[in-house]
Design a protein around this motif. Structure first.
Motif, PDB file in Angstrom:
ATOM      1  N   ARG A  64      -7.810  59.696  15.912  1.00 42.65           N
ATOM      2  CA  ARG A  64      -6.695  60.528  16.394  1.00 42.65           C
ATOM      3  C   ARG A  64      -6.929  61.992  16.006  1.00 42.65           C
ATOM      4  O   ARG A  64      -6.722  62.902  16.819  1.00 42.65           O
ATOM      5  CB  ARG A  64      -5.385  60.015  15.807  1.00 42.65           C
ATOM      6  CG  ARG A  64      -4.156  60.729  16.353  1.00 42.65           C
ATOM      7  CD  ARG A  64      -2.874  60.163  15.751  1.00 42.65           C
ATOM      8  NE  ARG A  64      -2.687  58.762  16.103  1.00 42.65           N
ATOM      9  CZ  ARG A  64      -2.739  57.757  15.240  1.00 42.65           C
ATOM     10  NH1 ARG A  64      -2.975  57.989  13.950  1.00 42.65           N
ATOM     11  NH2 ARG A  64      -2.551  56.518  15.643  1.00 42.65           N
ATOM     12  N   ASP A  67      -7.537  64.888  18.847  1.00 49.85           N
ATOM     13  CA  ASP A  67      -6.568  65.986  18.889  1.00 49.85           C
ATOM     14  C   ASP A  67      -7.261  67.328  18.663  1.00 49.85           C
ATOM     15  O   ASP A  67      -6.930  68.327  19.331  1.00 49.85           O
ATOM     16  CB  ASP A  67      -5.488  65.778  17.831  1.00 49.85           C
ATOM     17  CG  ASP A  67      -4.531  64.643  18.182  1.00 49.85           C
ATOM     18  OD1 ASP A  67      -4.593  64.154  19.324  1.00 49.85           O
ATOM     19  OD2 ASP A  67      -3.743  64.244  17.293  1.00 49.85           O
ATOM     20  N   ARG A  84      -8.122  54.389  13.144  1.00 44.26           N
ATOM     21  CA  ARG A  84      -7.173  55.016  14.074  1.00 44.26           C
ATOM     22  C   ARG A  84      -6.873  56.452  13.670  1.00 44.26           C
ATOM     23  O   ARG A  84      -6.825  57.355  14.511  1.00 44.26           O
ATOM     24  CB  ARG A  84      -5.877  54.202  14.134  1.00 44.26           C
ATOM     25  CG  ARG A  84      -5.999  52.852  14.815  1.00 44.26           C
ATOM     26  CD  ARG A  84      -4.623  52.286  15.145  1.00 44.26           C
ATOM     27  NE  ARG A  84      -3.770  52.168  13.966  1.00 44.26           N
ATOM     28  CZ  ARG A  84      -3.719  51.090  13.188  1.00 44.26           C
ATOM     29  NH1 ARG A  84      -4.482  50.043  13.460  1.00 44.26           N
ATOM     30  NH2 ARG A  84      -2.897  51.044  12.150  1.00 44.26           N
TER      31      ARG A  84
END
Length: 411
Positions: free
Chosen positions: A301, A305, A297
């Motif tokens: 992420r 981003d 995760r």
């Protein structure tokens, strides 16, 4: 998988299920990109009778190692590690011109070249045709073969018993643990030594090193399970060293049972550490899967981003462990447009499953990315030095294991 390959028990419990991935060293040529690509389950289980952690033997060693993409000599720190080992082993065992050293899975001669330089007679036993040829070209005598009890006996009959048998980063790579161990015993003199380096399951679990789980590795050892594995072939553990290599490894010093004597205090100390960590009961394994999911995760992420901010991220290295990480995380060229590698064998190829292009290292300086995702995180110190030049444009390094770490590089 229905039975433990070491003790035959059916008491196998899940440690972590990483889905299905292609073999980690099956790099694709451009003409293969439109062809089907086989994948195999990657599900680590542990035997609650002998505590050997293991994968099912879905791929044979012959499929993986007959032609191999990994050449040890491309890692300067690994070559230095081998040089220091040879120097220390020669002093410890009084190796001289009348000695004989055999290395099993000798790769491209990265270790035995130091033995040759000392004037000690040696032989490499290496199954991969291409890397074995590179070793011979470098002046290291090398037999192209997989180790079995029969191979060990044949080498002993032709060359004599070995004073030292080295098996670095191979004891996890063979599904027939018992047959391989018997092969080691066949090679070594009755009063000789066997030195094995293998990743330590303790640090793998403690440091979230799940990307070292891939189909080439059929099992993962603690000292406790290694003792049982060695005994299956007539060897006994007499000493152990804890090494920083590969994120945390064991160097197991074993001898034929009749010459072994009492094990050192260090063996008892590591066994106590493993027991304290819960690795001889299921409680030591139950939280690993959740921590693996967090690594995934966090990395996804970060990549998503960065992409939304218009920042570029490229990879460094194309190791087997990197392919476990990329496939488990589902990372494709939209998030990582390419990775680079020092090994020319991989240039122009694509990572298995995720199909990310592999380019020469100079591409990074040409493109000046915002971030470099370092896939062989186990070489952190070496690669931080190699990549110090990304500081010139304010680039940063990203290490995904044991947890996401973004670091500034200093020249």
């Amino acid at each position: 998988m229905t039975r433990c390959r070491l003790c035959g028990s059916t008491a196998l419990e899940s440690v972590v299920d990483l889905g299905a991935t292609p073999p980690c060293e099956s790099f694709l040529a451009a003409e293969q990109l439109d062809a089907p690509e086989p994948t195999y389950p990657l599900h680590l289980r542990v035997c609650t009778d002998c505590w050997l952690a293991q994968l099912p033997p879905l791929i044979t060693p012959e499929e993986t190692f007959s032609e191999y993409a990994y050449f040890s000599s491309y890692s300067s720190s690994w070559v230095e590690h081998a040089r220091v080992f040879v120097e220390d082993a020669a002093a410890r065992l009084a190796l001289g011109s009348d000695s004989f050293v055999v290395e099993v899975a000798s790769n491209d001669g990265y270790l035995l070249r130091h033995v040759v330089e000392r004037g000690v007679r040696c032989l490499g036993v290496e199954p991969s045709v291409n890397v074995g040829a590179a070793a011979r070209e470098a002046g290291v005598p090398t037999l192209t073969a997989f180790l079995s009890p029969e191979t060990g006996a044949a080498v002993r009959a032709e060359h004599g018993p070995a004073d030292l048998v080295v098996a670095n980063n191979v004891y996890a790579h063979i599904p027939d643990v018992i047959g391989f161990t018997k092969g080691l015993r066949a090679l070594v003199a009755d009063d000789g030594w066997v030195s094995i380096e293998v990743q330590h399951l303790l640090t793998l679990i403690e440091e979230n090193q799940y990307d070292t789980i891939y189909h080439e590795h059929f099992q993962y050892y603690t000292v406790a399970s290694a003792i049982r594995a060695l005994a299956s072939g007539g060897l006994a553990l007499v000493d152990v060293e804890l090494l920083p290599t590969h994120g945390g490894s064991l160097r197991l010093w074993a001898r034929p049972e009749e010459a072994a004597g009492e094990p050192s205090r260090r063996v008892a100390d590591v066994l106590a550490r493993e027991k304290a960590a819960g690795l001889q009961e299921l409680s030591g394994y139950t939280e690993f899967s959740a921590r693996v999911a967090k690594v995934r995760r966090d990395l996804l992420r970060f990549l998503v981003d960065a992409a939304e901010r218009g920042e570029t991220v490229v990879g460094y290295g194309a190791p087997g462990k990197g392919n476990t990480l990329l496939n488990h995380c589902g990372i494709r060229p939209d998030l990582l447009p390419y990775t680079v590698d020092r090994n020319p064998y991989k240039h122009g190829r694509y990572t298995p499953g995720t199909r990310i292009p592999i380019l020469p290292p100079d591409r990074i300086a040409a493109d000046r990315p915002d971030y470099v995702l370092v896939l062989p995180w186990n070489l952190r110190a070496e690669l931080a030095e190699q990549l110090a030049y990304v500081h010139e444009w304010g680039g940063r390094l990203v290490f995904p294991i044991p947890e996401l770490s973004i670091v500034e590089v200093e020249r």
